[in-house]
Scaffold this motif. Structure first.
Motif, PDB file in Angstrom:
ATOM      1  N   ALA A 195       0.833  -1.204   0.000  1.00 21.04           N
ATOM      2  CA  ALA A 195       0.000   0.000   0.000  1.00 21.04           C
ATOM      3  C   ALA A 195       0.869   1.257   0.000  1.00 21.04           C
ATOM      4  O   ALA A 195       0.540   2.250  -0.663  1.00 21.04           O
ATOM      5  CB  ALA A 195      -0.927  -0.001   1.219  1.00 21.04           C
ATOM      6  N   GLN A 196       1.978   1.231   0.726  1.00 20.21           N
ATOM      7  CA  GLN A 196       2.889   2.376   0.726  1.00 20.21           C
ATOM      8  C   GLN A 196       3.446   2.626  -0.668  1.00 20.21           C
ATOM      9  O   GLN A 196       3.529   3.777  -1.128  1.00 20.21           O
ATOM     10  CB  GLN A 196       4.041   2.118   1.701  1.00 20.21           C
ATOM     11  N   THR A 239      -3.709  -6.042  -4.321  1.00 20.75           N
ATOM     12  CA  THR A 239      -3.745  -5.073  -3.232  1.00 20.75           C
ATOM     13  C   THR A 239      -4.039  -3.672  -3.757  1.00 20.75           C
ATOM     14  O   THR A 239      -4.859  -2.936  -3.196  1.00 20.75           O
ATOM     15  CB  THR A 239      -2.402  -5.079  -2.473  1.00 20.75           C
ATOM     16  N   ARG A 240      -3.384  -3.310  -4.843  1.00 22.45           N
ATOM     17  CA  ARG A 240      -3.584  -1.956  -5.387  1.00 22.45           C
ATOM     18  C   ARG A 240      -5.021  -1.776  -5.874  1.00 22.45           C
ATOM     19  O   ARG A 240      -5.608  -0.702  -5.714  1.00 22.45           O
ATOM     20  CB  ARG A 240      -2.591  -1.693  -6.519  1.00 22.45           C
ATOM     21  N   ARG A 241      -5.598  -2.797  -6.470  1.00 21.07           N
ATOM     22  CA  ARG A 241      -6.992  -2.703  -6.917  1.00 21.07           C
ATOM     23  C   ARG A 241      -7.928  -2.518  -5.736  1.00 21.07           C
ATOM     24  O   ARG A 241      -8.884  -1.740  -5.785  1.00 21.07           O
ATOM     25  CB  ARG A 241      -7.381  -3.972  -7.675  1.00 21.07           C
ATOM     26  N   GLN A 242      -7.683  -3.221  -4.640  1.00 17.45           N
ATOM     27  CA  GLN A 242      -8.625  -3.224  -3.524  1.00 17.45           C
ATOM     28  C   GLN A 242      -8.500  -2.010  -2.610  1.00 17.45           C
ATOM     29  O   GLN A 242      -9.428  -1.727  -1.851  1.00 17.45           O
ATOM     30  CB  GLN A 242      -8.456  -4.514  -2.706  1.00 17.45           C
ATOM     31  N   THR A 295      -3.277  -2.434 -14.214  1.00 13.58           N
ATOM     32  CA  THR A 295      -2.668  -2.247 -12.897  1.00 13.58           C
ATOM     33  C   THR A 295      -1.217  -2.709 -12.907  1.00 13.58           C
ATOM     34  O   THR A 295      -0.333  -2.034 -12.357  1.00 13.58           O
ATOM     35  CB  THR A 295      -3.459  -3.021 -11.830  1.00 13.58           C
ATOM     36  N   LEU A 296      -0.949  -3.850 -13.529  1.00 13.45           N
ATOM     37  CA  LEU A 296       0.427  -4.346 -13.608  1.00 13.45           C
ATOM     38  C   LEU A 296       1.308  -3.385 -14.404  1.00 13.45           C
ATOM     39  O   LEU A 296       2.469  -3.142 -14.035  1.00 13.45           O
ATOM     40  CB  LEU A 296       0.449  -5.737 -14.244  1.00 13.45           C
ATOM     41  N   ALA A 297       0.764  -2.837 -15.496  1.00 14.28           N
ATOM     42  CA  ALA A 297       1.526  -1.862 -16.286  1.00 14.28           C
ATOM     43  C   ALA A 297       1.825  -0.606 -15.476  1.00 14.28           C
ATOM     44  O   ALA A 297       2.923  -0.041 -15.556  1.00 14.28           O
ATOM     45  CB  ALA A 297       0.753  -1.512 -17.558  1.00 14.28           C
ATOM     46  N   GLU A 298       0.858  -0.181 -14.669  1.00 12.90           N
ATOM     47  CA  GLU A 298       1.049   0.993 -13.818  1.00 12.90           C
ATOM     48  C   GLU A 298       2.117   0.740 -12.758  1.00 12.90           C
ATOM     49  O   GLU A 298       2.961   1.601 -12.474  1.00 12.90           O
ATOM     50  CB  GLU A 298      -0.286   1.343 -13.161  1.00 12.90           C
TER      51      GLU A 298
END
Length: 405
Positions: free
Chosen positions: A83-84, A337-340, A356-359
């Motif tokens: 998350a950080q 985690t980033r999606r949620q 998301t993976l590309a980001e």
């Protein structure tokens, strides 16, 4: 690697553990010697017939309960690090942070003046962004443990345990029993119709069972991730629990229309695609690695095996398989985690796992994709070992009890 034993494998073992992975649909040596001219077939495990779905689910849920409590601090560390990296702040908001730093920095007179370069706090106040000091930045797993305990209290390492238990018990209670049943059905079918495909039964069964469990329990996974990712800055305020977290996810989408409210509930399945993209390969890698390892370990024990040897063989195989699968699927866990933790509901619904993976790659490269790999592997290895060994020991004990009756 140790070769197959000349002794037949224990009767209590699950069907997949009795399949010879060294050759396509080879039967155990005892079966082959008993009927060398007969077509290959799998001798059914009596424990599979003795145990019903309820007994399987109960033993799996007990294993999940124990595992969820023991490894929760590693789960918190993994989620905080990920998350950080996604931009979640672990320091107070800028006005509060600026006032706190101004009182500490003797070189600062006005709130819109930079600290001196020699100032250890390094804050930037006013309209400019403030760079938080090291005490608000996590540098690794042990650093997360230290700072969470010091800043939030020891109990915060078990943040989300209630959601973890609410997730683990039904997930594993669905997952392991369904895996056993799917694997047995696939083996029976392939042994008779396509013997060359029999060694792939654990891979297919694990993927199907994990998909079913993930889709069913995805809202609880969403709540747990958010509970572990965010930090409460107000002293004396109790962080929201699982239900309050889920209600907070739903609240921006509520309307007077029942139809729209029904449609809005799909926000609770935010990240389920990324979760499936993570858990299905995890399960496939885990079971296709675990089954041959534990089969070979248990073949050394033979019919003389007892509960301790069953526990040791299954824990060792589960630890190795879980660690390998966790390391291989870490990028997908970061994406999940980033999606949620995405706060913008519209963006959360539109983002795909690929985007998301590309980001993540654009922001952090290879290091970003493997953020939190240490605590993830440290969590998954013991967790899989505990769950599988506990589950198999319960099956062993129940089988022995049925034999004594």
């Amino acid at each position: 690697m140790v070769g197959p034993s000349r002794h037949s494998l224990p009767q209590w073992m699950s069907a997949a553990s009795r399949v010879d992975f060294d050759g396509a649909a080879n039967v155990s040596r005892s079966d082959a010697s008993a009927s060398p001219s007969s077509p290959p077939h799998r001798r059914s495990s009596s424990s599979d017939s003795d145990m019903g779905f309820g007994e399987r689910a109960l033993s799996a849920a007990g294993a999940a309960f124990l595992s969820a409590i023991l490894v929760n601090p590693l789960d918190v560390a993994k989620t905080r690090l990920q998350a950080q990296a996604a931009g979640v702040p672990y320091y107070p908001s800028q006005p509060q942070y600026g006032r706190q730093m101004a009182s500490l920095c003797a070189n600062t007179i006005l709130s819109d003046i930079r600290c001196s370069p020699s100032c250890a706090h390094g804050g930037i106040f006013g309209t400019e962004a403030a760079r938080p000091p090291d005490r608000f930045q996590y540098k690794g797993t042990l650093d997360v443990f230290y700072k969470v305990v010091r800043q939030e209290g020891f109990a915060r390492l078990w943040r989300g345990t209630n959601a973890g238990l609410a997730l683990a018990v039904p997930t594993v209670g669905i997952y392991l029993p369904c895996y056993d049943m799917f694997r047995n059905w696939i083996e029976e079918f392939t042994t008779c119709n396509a013997p060359n495909l029999t060694p792939y039964a654990p891979l297919v069964a694990g993927s199907l069972a994990r998909s079913l469990a993930c889709i069913t329990c995805s809202p609880i996974e969403l709540a747990r991730t958010r509970m572990q990712a965010y930090k409460e800055f107000q002293n004396g305020v109790k962080p929201p629990g699982m239900w309050k977290t889920l209600l907070g996810v739903l609240s921006p989408h509520r309307s007077t229309s029942n139809h729209q409210n029904l449609q809005s509930y799909r926000i609770l399945w935010t990240g389920v695609g990324a979760q499936l993209a993570r858990d299905v390969p995890f399960s496939a890698i885990c079971w296709s690695t675990l089954e041959p390892i534990r089969r070979r370990l248990l073949a050394l024990v033979g019919e003389e095996g007892h509960a301790v040897s069953v526990l040791g063989a299954n824990f060792s195989a589960g630890f190795v398989a879980g660690s390998l699968a966790a390391a291989a699927t870490c990028p997908l866990d970061v994406a999940k985690t980033r999606r949620q933790i995405e706060k913008d509901p519209a963006r959360a619904l539109k983002m795909t796992t690929r985007q998301t993976l590309a980001e993540i790659w654009r922001d952090g490269g290879l290091k970003g994709l493997f953020t939190g790999v240490g605590p993830r592997v440290g969590r998954a290895g013991p967790s899989v070992g505990i769950v599988v060994s506990f589950y198999e020991v319960v099956k062993y004990v129940l089988h022995r009890r049925h034999m004594d009756l």
